[in-house]
Design an enzyme around this catalytic site. Structure first.
Site, short mmCIF file in Angstrom:
data_model
loop_
_atom_site.label_atom_id
_atom_site.label_comp_id
_atom_site.label_asym_id
_atom_site.label_seq_id
_atom_site.Cartn_x
_atom_site.Cartn_y
_atom_site.Cartn_z
N GLY A 46 -3.34 22.34 26.12
CA GLY A 46 -2.80 23.88 25.73
C GLY A 46 -3.45 24.52 24.61
O GLY A 46 -3.58 25.84 24.72
N ASP A 67 -12.20 15.34 27.85
CA ASP A 67 -10.56 15.32 28.01
C ASP A 67 -10.40 14.16 29.09
O ASP A 67 -11.55 13.91 29.96
CB ASP A 67 -9.97 16.60 28.55
CG ASP A 67 -8.45 16.53 28.54
OD1 ASP A 67 -8.13 17.16 27.72
OD2 ASP A 67 -7.74 15.82 29.20
N LYS A 90 -9.91 18.24 33.64
CA LYS A 90 -9.69 19.57 32.87
C LYS A 90 -11.10 20.16 32.43
O LYS A 90 -11.50 21.35 32.33
CB LYS A 90 -8.80 19.30 31.50
CG LYS A 90 -7.39 19.18 32.11
CD LYS A 90 -6.45 18.92 30.98
CE LYS A 90 -4.97 18.73 31.27
NZ LYS A 90 -4.18 18.44 30.06
N ASN A 134 -12.06 8.74 27.90
CA ASN A 134 -11.01 8.57 26.70
C ASN A 134 -11.52 8.04 25.51
O ASN A 134 -12.27 6.96 25.46
CB ASN A 134 -9.89 7.34 27.48
CG ASN A 134 -8.87 7.09 26.62
OD1 ASN A 134 -8.83 7.64 25.27
ND2 ASN A 134 -8.00 6.31 26.97
N ASN A 171 -1.91 13.12 20.51
CA ASN A 171 -1.34 12.08 19.89
C ASN A 171 -2.22 11.61 18.85
O ASN A 171 -3.36 11.78 18.57
CB ASN A 171 -1.34 10.96 21.12
CG ASN A 171 -2.79 10.69 21.73
OD1 ASN A 171 -3.48 9.95 21.14
ND2 ASN A 171 -3.08 11.47 22.51
N CYS A 213 -8.65 12.93 4.46
CA CYS A 213 -8.89 12.59 5.99
C CYS A 213 -7.53 12.52 6.47
O CYS A 213 -6.38 12.62 5.82
CB CYS A 213 -9.87 11.58 5.95
SG CYS A 213 -9.10 9.94 6.30
N CYS A 216 -5.88 9.65 5.10
CA CYS A 216 -5.47 9.77 3.54
C CYS A 216 -3.92 10.13 3.58
O CYS A 216 -3.37 9.68 2.60
CB CYS A 216 -6.18 10.89 3.02
SG CYS A 216 -7.86 10.47 2.58
N CYS A 237 10.75 14.19 26.95
CA CYS A 237 9.99 15.22 27.38
C CYS A 237 9.66 16.29 26.47
O CYS A 237 10.56 16.90 25.91
CB CYS A 237 10.48 15.90 28.69
SG CYS A 237 9.50 17.08 29.20
N CYS A 290 -7.16 5.32 0.26
CA CYS A 290 -7.31 5.61 1.76
C CYS A 290 -7.63 4.10 2.53
O CYS A 290 -8.43 3.59 2.13
CB CYS A 290 -8.27 6.83 2.31
SG CYS A 290 -8.15 6.87 4.03
P1 ATP Z 1 1.79 17.09 28.14
O1 ATP Z 1 2.53 17.71 26.83
O2 ATP Z 1 2.61 17.54 29.26
O3 ATP Z 1 1.52 15.64 27.95
P2 ATP Z 1 -0.95 17.55 27.80
O4 ATP Z 1 -1.30 16.19 28.14
O5 ATP Z 1 -1.88 18.31 28.67
O6 ATP Z 1 0.53 17.97 28.24
P3 ATP Z 1 -1.75 19.07 25.55
O7 ATP Z 1 -1.05 19.31 24.04
O8 ATP Z 1 -1.54 20.57 26.39
O9 ATP Z 1 -1.04 18.00 26.28
O10 ATP Z 1 -3.10 18.90 25.45
C1 ATP Z 1 -3.67 17.66 24.88
C2 ATP Z 1 -4.95 17.32 25.49
O11 ATP Z 1 -5.72 16.38 24.91
C3 ATP Z 1 -4.53 16.95 26.88
O12 ATP Z 1 -5.61 17.58 27.96
C4 ATP Z 1 -5.02 15.34 27.01
O13 ATP Z 1 -5.60 15.00 28.21
C5 ATP Z 1 -6.33 15.22 25.78
N1 ATP Z 1 -6.32 13.80 25.28
C6 ATP Z 1 -5.28 13.26 24.57
N2 ATP Z 1 -5.77 12.11 24.09
C7 ATP Z 1 -6.98 12.01 24.53
C8 ATP Z 1 -7.84 10.85 24.54
N3 ATP Z 1 -7.65 9.79 23.81
N4 ATP Z 1 -9.14 11.19 25.08
C9 ATP Z 1 -9.22 12.31 25.78
N5 ATP Z 1 -8.50 13.34 25.90
C10 ATP Z 1 -7.23 13.32 25.35
ZN ZN Z 2 -9.01 9.00 3.98
#
Ligand code: ATP
Ligand code: ZN
Length: 316
Positions: A46, A67, A90, A134, A171, A213, A216, A237, A290
């Site tokens: 997004g 991605d 993507k 990933n 994440n 960072c 930190c 969700c 850190c």
């Molecule tokens: P949702 O909120 O439905 O999970 P989303 O996964 O598309 O949607 P966004 O916040 O729109 O979430 O985008 C975050 C992007 O980061 C995603 O396209 C996801 O695939 C990418 N992403 C997250 N973790 C990793 C990773 N470890 N390696 C590569 N890409 C990643």
């Molecule tokens: Zn640090």
């Protein structure tokens, strides 16, 4: 007449003339330098996809895209991706759209497999799990860091081959991995995020050794010991709005333009609270305790380089 001259300028079909006007109006000293810069975008969701489109329209030199996911119909509540791209990775879908918008930008979609990054539009890639990247896997991290070191685009560049890394992931684990890579490589980066309730977000500048960072000052959810992955598995969700994501992408790219083209004040941290229209800013110093050892190394170097910085500042 005067009116005629003005309309001639307005209908100028060169998209760059509006960008070059920034120079004529004294905002940016040399806008054309934008073509020399490389930006890596981790997470083309997004926020990341919109940031990539903005940089493409601004005429950035090169974009590296990472991605691990494919376009889903569920992504249509965000900007950028189109329904006919469902099922594409993507990164491939982004390269398809962005190369149409501005063919001058060098676009590199990064893969987990050994496919040639330049053949991203070739249809017969092996569509297995090794196809997308990933960054949190051992092999993914390796590919990520070595791609940042590639200097073929600008051989004279100091340090890594990119000017900035933008983190647009959703994440904690992935953010910690970007943090690790950037601390190890002494690479300046910017972090971005949108809250689970979709009504707030932030961007943050991270300069290894100079600012905090990502390790930190861990975010609250981590400090309280809640495992984010458990939260996700409980079937929570997350909400999402194209508005908030668009605003955060805009703030992120605005800060990117200011950073690379050296105009205005680069924001160390800018929050956005949509419910109160509140934009908090702050500066965060690195934490001498850190947990990230590469961060501690960069902190030591930064302190040791202080006399040189002071001398340079006195000269200027
Ligand atoms: P949702 O909120 O439905 O999970 P989303 O996964 O598309 O949607 P966004 O916040 O729109 O979430 O985008 C975050 C992007 O980061 C995603 O396209 C996801 O695939 C990418 N992403 C997250 N973790 C990793 C990773 N470890 N390696 C590569 N890409 C990643
Ligand atoms: Zn640090």
């Amino acid at each position: 007449s005067k009116v005629k001259d003005m309309s001639a300028e307005v209908v100028d079909s060169n998209p760059y003339s509006r960008l070059m006007a920034l120079q004529r109006m004294g905002i940016v000293k040399n806008y054309e330098r934008i073509r020399e810069f490389s930006v890596a975008i981790v997470g083309i969701g997004g926020v990341g996809s919109v940031a990539a489109e903005m940089l493409t329209r601004c005429g950035i030199g090169r974009l590296l895209l990472y991605d691990y996911d494919k376009v889903e119909l569920a992504n249509m509540n965000r900007l950028f991706f189109r329904p006919e791209q469902v099922g594409m990775t993507k990164t491939d879908a982004a390269v398809q759209t962005l190369s149409d918008i501005n063919p001058d930008v060098v676009l590199e979609a990064m893969y987990g497999c050994s496919c040639d990054p330049y053949s991203s539009l070739v249809k017969d890639h092996q569509m297995d799990d090794s196809y997308t990247l990933n960054i949190t896997t051992l092999q993914g991290f390796e590919t990520f860091t070595s791609s940042l070191k590639n200097k073929t685009f600008c051989p004279s560049k100091e340090g890594s081959g990119v000017d900035l890394v933008l983190s647009c992931v959703d994440n904690y684990e992935a953010r910690m991995v970007v943090n690790q890579a950037c601390n190890e490589m002494n690479q300046t980066w910017m972090e971005s995020g949108v809250s689970e309730d979709a009504v707030s977000g932030h961007i943050q500048l991270l300069v290894p050794g100079e600012t905090a960072c990502f390790a930190c000052a861990p975010p609250l959810v981590v400090a309280s010991g809640v495992d984010e992955r458990t939260l996700k598995r409980e079937g929570v969700c997350a909400a999402s709005l194209p508005t908030t994501m668009g605003v955060v992408a805009g703030l992120l790219v605005q800060n990117t333009l200011k950073y690379v083209l050296k105009f205005g004040q680069v924001s160390p941290y800018l929050g956005y609270n949509a419910l109160k229209d509140y934009f908090p800013t702050m500066e965060m110093k690195p934490n001498p305790q850190c947990s990230n050892t590469a961060c501690l190394d960069r902190q030591k170097e930064y302190i040791l380089a202080k006399p040189a910085r002071d001398a340079a500042a006195a000269k200027a």
